[in-house]
Write a protein that holds these residues in place. Structure first.
Motif, PDB file in Angstrom:
ATOM      1  N   HIS A 205       0.866  -1.174   0.000  1.00 18.66           N
ATOM      2  CA  HIS A 205       0.000   0.000   0.000  1.00 18.66           C
ATOM      3  C   HIS A 205       0.904   1.226   0.000  1.00 18.66           C
ATOM      4  N   GLY A 206       0.979   1.910  -1.138  1.00 13.95           N
ATOM      5  CA  GLY A 206       1.931   3.009  -1.290  1.00 13.95           C
ATOM      6  C   GLY A 206       1.658   4.164  -0.348  1.00 13.95           C
ATOM      7  N   VAL A 207       2.697   4.977  -0.115  1.00 16.71           N
ATOM      8  CA  VAL A 207       2.521   6.098   0.821  1.00 16.71           C
ATOM      9  C   VAL A 207       1.629   7.190   0.243  1.00 16.71           C
ATOM     10  N   GLY A 208       1.448   7.190  -1.063  1.00 22.45           N
ATOM     11  CA  GLY A 208       0.557   8.176  -1.673  1.00 22.45           C
ATOM     12  C   GLY A 208      -0.902   7.748  -1.657  1.00 22.45           C
ATOM     13  N   GLU A 209      -1.166   6.595  -1.107  1.00 31.58           N
ATOM     14  CA  GLU A 209      -2.532   6.056  -1.109  1.00 31.58           C
ATOM     15  C   GLU A 209      -3.327   6.565   0.093  1.00 31.58           C
ATOM     16  N   ALA A 210      -4.655   6.365   0.010  1.00 34.80           N
ATOM     17  CA  ALA A 210      -5.541   6.795   1.098  1.00 34.80           C
ATOM     18  C   ALA A 210      -5.379   5.878   2.317  1.00 34.80           C
ATOM     19  N   GLU A 211      -6.050   6.261   3.384  1.00 35.86           N
ATOM     20  CA  GLU A 211      -5.997   5.496   4.637  1.00 35.86           C
ATOM     21  C   GLU A 211      -6.282   4.000   4.402  1.00 35.86           C
ATOM     22  N   SER A 212      -7.341   3.768   3.658  1.00 35.87           N
ATOM     23  CA  SER A 212      -7.692   2.382   3.357  1.00 35.87           C
ATOM     24  C   SER A 212      -8.476   2.373   2.046  1.00 35.87           C
ATOM     25  N   VAL A 213      -8.185   1.440   1.173  1.00 35.45           N
ATOM     26  CA  VAL A 213      -8.903   1.347  -0.100  1.00 35.45           C
ATOM     27  C   VAL A 213      -9.158  -0.117  -0.422  1.00 35.45           C
ATOM     28  N   LEU A 214     -10.044  -0.326  -1.353  1.00 31.31           N
ATOM     29  CA  LEU A 214     -10.248  -1.687  -1.824  1.00 31.31           C
ATOM     30  C   LEU A 214      -9.882  -1.780  -3.304  1.00 31.31           C
ATOM     31  N   ASN A 215      -8.889  -2.600  -3.600  1.00 31.07           N
ATOM     32  CA  ASN A 215      -8.472  -2.806  -4.987  1.00 31.07           C
ATOM     33  C   ASN A 215      -8.916  -4.190  -5.460  1.00 31.07           C
ATOM     34  N   VAL A 216      -9.085  -4.293  -6.767  1.00 31.53           N
ATOM     35  CA  VAL A 216      -9.575  -5.551  -7.315  1.00 31.53           C
ATOM     36  C   VAL A 216      -8.688  -6.000  -8.468  1.00 31.53           C
ATOM     37  N   GLY A 217      -8.416  -7.296  -8.521  1.00 30.68           N
ATOM     38  CA  GLY A 217      -7.711  -7.862  -9.667  1.00 30.68           C
ATOM     39  C   GLY A 217      -8.620  -8.845 -10.370  1.00 30.68           C
ATOM     40  N   VAL A 218      -8.892  -8.610 -11.642  1.00 31.89           N
ATOM     41  CA  VAL A 218      -9.746  -9.547 -12.367  1.00 31.89           C
ATOM     42  C   VAL A 218      -8.864 -10.524 -13.144  1.00 31.89           C
ATOM     43  N   SER A 219      -9.499 -11.494 -13.748  1.00 37.80           N
ATOM     44  CA  SER A 219      -8.720 -12.453 -14.515  1.00 37.80           C
ATOM     45  C   SER A 219      -9.529 -12.884 -15.724  1.00 37.80           C
ATOM     46  N   PHE A 248     -13.383  -5.916 -21.930  1.00 38.12           N
ATOM     47  CA  PHE A 248     -14.405  -4.969 -21.459  1.00 38.12           C
ATOM     48  C   PHE A 248     -15.370  -5.661 -20.497  1.00 38.12           C
ATOM     49  N   LYS A 249     -15.872  -6.823 -20.906  1.00 36.69           N
ATOM     50  CA  LYS A 249     -16.860  -7.536 -20.085  1.00 36.69           C
ATOM     51  C   LYS A 249     -16.251  -7.993 -18.764  1.00 36.69           C
ATOM     52  N   ILE A 250     -15.048  -8.540 -18.855  1.00 37.41           N
ATOM     53  CA  ILE A 250     -14.381  -9.021 -17.638  1.00 37.41           C
ATOM     54  C   ILE A 250     -14.176  -7.852 -16.665  1.00 37.41           C
ATOM     55  N   THR A 251     -13.730  -6.736 -17.227  1.00 37.01           N
ATOM     56  CA  THR A 251     -13.439  -5.575 -16.387  1.00 37.01           C
ATOM     57  C   THR A 251     -14.706  -5.054 -15.721  1.00 37.01           C
ATOM     58  N   ARG A 252     -15.789  -5.041 -16.479  1.00 31.92           N
ATOM     59  CA  ARG A 252     -17.050  -4.569 -15.902  1.00 31.92           C
ATOM     60  C   ARG A 252     -17.459  -5.416 -14.702  1.00 31.92           C
ATOM     61  N   ALA A 253     -17.274  -6.732 -14.821  1.00 29.63           N
ATOM     62  CA  ALA A 253     -17.619  -7.616 -13.707  1.00 29.63           C
ATOM     63  C   ALA A 253     -16.753  -7.263 -12.490  1.00 29.63           C
ATOM     64  N   LYS A 316      -6.771  -1.783 -23.664  1.00 28.04           N
ATOM     65  CA  LYS A 316      -7.715  -0.893 -24.362  1.00 28.04           C
ATOM     66  C   LYS A 316      -9.153  -1.226 -24.001  1.00 28.04           C
ATOM     67  N   GLY A 317      -9.482  -2.513 -23.995  1.00 32.06           N
ATOM     68  CA  GLY A 317     -10.843  -2.912 -23.647  1.00 32.06           C
ATOM     69  C   GLY A 317     -11.169  -2.580 -22.207  1.00 32.06           C
ATOM     70  N   GLY A 318     -10.200  -2.809 -21.328  1.00 37.12           N
ATOM     71  CA  GLY A 318     -10.426  -2.582 -19.906  1.00 37.12           C
ATOM     72  C   GLY A 318     -10.566  -1.114 -19.559  1.00 37.12           C
ATOM     73  N   ILE A 319      -9.770  -0.292 -20.200  1.00 35.37           N
ATOM     74  CA  ILE A 319      -9.802   1.138 -19.878  1.00 35.37           C
ATOM     75  C   ILE A 319     -11.132   1.764 -20.286  1.00 35.37           C
TER      76      ILE A 319
ATOM     77  N   MET B  86     -21.902  -6.199 -17.390  1.00 36.83           N
ATOM     78  CA  MET B  86     -21.047  -6.823 -18.403  1.00 36.83           C
ATOM     79  C   MET B  86     -21.526  -6.582 -19.834  1.00 36.83           C
ATOM     80  N   HIS B  87     -22.816  -6.358 -20.002  1.00 41.18           N
ATOM     81  CA  HIS B  87     -23.329  -6.350 -21.373  1.00 41.18           C
ATOM     82  C   HIS B  87     -23.933  -5.031 -21.835  1.00 41.18           C
ATOM     83  N   THR B  88     -23.817  -3.988 -21.034  1.00 40.15           N
ATOM     84  CA  THR B  88     -24.263  -2.684 -21.511  1.00 40.15           C
ATOM     85  C   THR B  88     -23.112  -1.694 -21.359  1.00 40.15           C
TER      86      THR B  88
END
Lengths: 452, 89
Positions: A205-219, A248-253, A316-319, B86-88
């Motif tokens: 957790h970097g020193v530039g980060e907030a007190e507490s955050v929740l990060n997510v890693g998708v696959s 895109f879909k994975i990231t949205r989930a 590109k899809g994720g962003i 996921m789909h919209t």
């Protein structure tokens, strides 16, 4: 309501193609746990982690149930311990690792990252003590992960750290020799480390980060591979488009899971790391995606280009799908954790040198590679220096998580179990680089113009 | 709050009866049903409203899974949010 085919697509992704949320990682700042007394500091650390993360696992499991999508890991990252422990009089920080381990066990997570030091330009007292404590810390704890940032594009490469970490990796391998040197699987040496990475072993957790955050890693490598299977004769442009849409879909989930869990835990949502992270399970391999593009085996000529395209299209899809993309966000190529990589190594298609080339176009680096146990520390330092140079010169993160498996040699296999998988021992270049490594000092920061 | 119930398996009699029975028992309203049978493979998707649901989500979920085991089908319930995300765009 989403269309009939969309519902079925999502169900199939989860059921058959192993779509999952790889990790929800809670970042916790420990800066207010600094104390001149190590004992008091550790009490504060334990109290803070167990208080803030008390409901992390429970809420993670709840959302997993409601959405019907697996969340494989629940984890915590903390402020680099060298910064926290540095003001104490302790001469060894193993007790800090043990308290992190105890806190992790109490809240029921499977890894806690942040037994770390940031030394791209030099060491503080705390950094030195922390680095010296790494082997024992990793050998005497279960869930603690460690990392050191030894270089950056702004500062260059700390070659004293490179040299010392080669020895530290060897020592860690020896201390955990009864379990195929598994301690080394919990340590990564970075250049340009990111401060919001949710993936282990390198999360802190970097020193530039907030007190507490929740990060997510998708696959979701399986989902990407399946999508490409359906487009056998696609051109590169068409393949890139398919990968983008899938990412895109994975990231949205992932974004939905992250924001929901963050809201329920009453902490800000941090970032979403949309890396394609493989597992040793069949159908969850990044190597198989590359092969699906038309390579006989991962490691064939063309592999670097295939990986570069995959990595870029995923980003590109994720962003497009989330405004909170961070961390590494690309494709991981950990050998022992990827069934296709393991096979490619075993059949001789994938060599150490090709892996190194691949790391120049993807996240993150030489990852989960097992090498002979008698590899000299200086050779490991040479590997660290090469990988750091790729990162520093190209303005990207690179890391090395390498395991000199004690007592094993080329032809043997190291068994780590679970998500860490198994790794055939790979040969390394036997030429000596000790004179180079022993010079000491700093490789200067690179020039940022005249790029060729 | 709405959820999507997905029922997949070999076609047989009484699928809609069994699924809608447990939904009704727990005061879950069915808003939409789509179904298709391809080569005896039955697929049904229900959109349900859980606003007045009389039990906890997990209880309903487990109940649906039990019904699925009894009639030899795979039955799952997932919050609608996942599919919309996921789909919209």
């Amino acid at each position: 309501m989403a269309m009939f085919k969309d519902v079925l697509e999502t169900v199939r992704m989860i059921d058959k193609e192993r779509l999952d949320i790889r990790t929800i990682t809670m970042g916790i700042s420990l800066l207010d746990c600094i104390d001149s007394s190590g004992v008091k500091s550790r009490q504060k650390i334990y109290e803070k982690i167990t208080r803030l993360a008390e409901n992390l696992v429970k809420e993670g499991e709840r959302i997993e149930n409601e959405l019907g999508i697996p969340i494989v890991n629940k984890r915590i990252s903390v402020t680099p311990i060298s910064l926290i422990a540095g003001s104490s009089d302790d001469l060894n920080y193993v007790e800090y690792a043990k308290i992190l381990d105890a806190a992790a066990a109490t809240v029921g997570i499977n890894f806690i990252g942040g037994f770390s030091a940031l030394v791209p330009k030099g060491f503080t007292k705390g950094d030195r003590i922390l680095i010296d404590s790494i082997p024992e810390a990793l050998a005497t704890t279960n869930c603690v992960c460690s990392s050191v940032n030894l270089g950056s594009s702004k500062a260059g490469i700390n070659m004293d750290a490179v040299k010392r970490l080669g020895e530290i990796i060897k020592e860690t391998a020896y201390l955990t020799r009864d379990a195929d040197s598994i301690g080394c699987a919990k340590f990564v040496a970075f250049a340009n480390a990111v401060e919001d990475n949710p993936f282990m072993a390198g999360a802190f957790h970097g020193v530039g980060e907030a007190e507490s955050v929740l990060n997510v890693g998708v696959s979701g490598p399986g989902v990407v591979k399946r999508a490409l299977e359906k487009a056998q004769n696609a051109s590169f442009g068409e393949m890139a488009e398919i990968i983008k849409k899938t990412a895109f879909k994975i990231t949205r989930a992932g974004h939905l899971v992250g924001t929901t869990v963050a809201e329920r835990l009453n902490v800000p949502f941090g970032i979403l790391d949309l890396s394609l992270a493989p597992t040793p399970e069949i159908g969850d391999s990044v190597a198989r995606i590359l092969e699906e593009m038309g390579l006989e085996h991962c490691g064939a000529h063309g592999t670097t280009a295939a990986l570069a395209m995959l990595n870029d299209a995923v980003k590109k899809g994720g962003i497009m799908a989330s405004t909170s993309v961070g961390g590494f966000s690309g494709a991981f190529i950990p050998v022992s954790e990827d069934e296709g990589m393991i096979e490619a190594v075993e059949c001789g298609a994938l060599t150490f040198d090709k892996l190194e080339a691949m790391t120049s176009v993807c996240s993150v680096g030489i990852d989960m590679v097992a090498i002979p146990g008698d590899t000299p520390a200086t050779t490991i330092s040479g590997i660290l220096a090469d990988e750091a140079a790729i990162g520093v010169i190209n303005n990207k993160t690179t890391g090395v998580r390498i395991i000199p498996v004690y007592g094993k040699d080329v032809g043997d296999t190291a068994e780590f179990g679970g998500l860490l998988g198994r790794a055939p021992i790979m040969p390394v270049n036997k030429n000596d680089c000790s004179v180079f490594v022993n010079r000491g000092g700093q490789i200067p920061a690179p020039i940022h113009s005249f790029k060729n | 709050m709405r959820a999507v119930v997905t029922v997949i398996g070999n076609d047989r009699t009484g699928i809609i009866y069994n699924v809608s029975k447990i939904l009704a028992e727990n005061n879950v309203n069915i808003e939409d049903i789509s179904q298709t049978v391809m080569h005896d493979f039955f697929t049904m998707i229900m959109l349900v409203d859980m606003t007045n649901m009389s039990v906890d989500f997990n209880v309903l979920k487990n109940g649906l899974e039990e019904v699925g085991e009894t009639i030899g089908m795979s039955i799952r319930i997932q919050h609608e949010d996942l599919f919309n995300a996921m789909h919209t765009i």
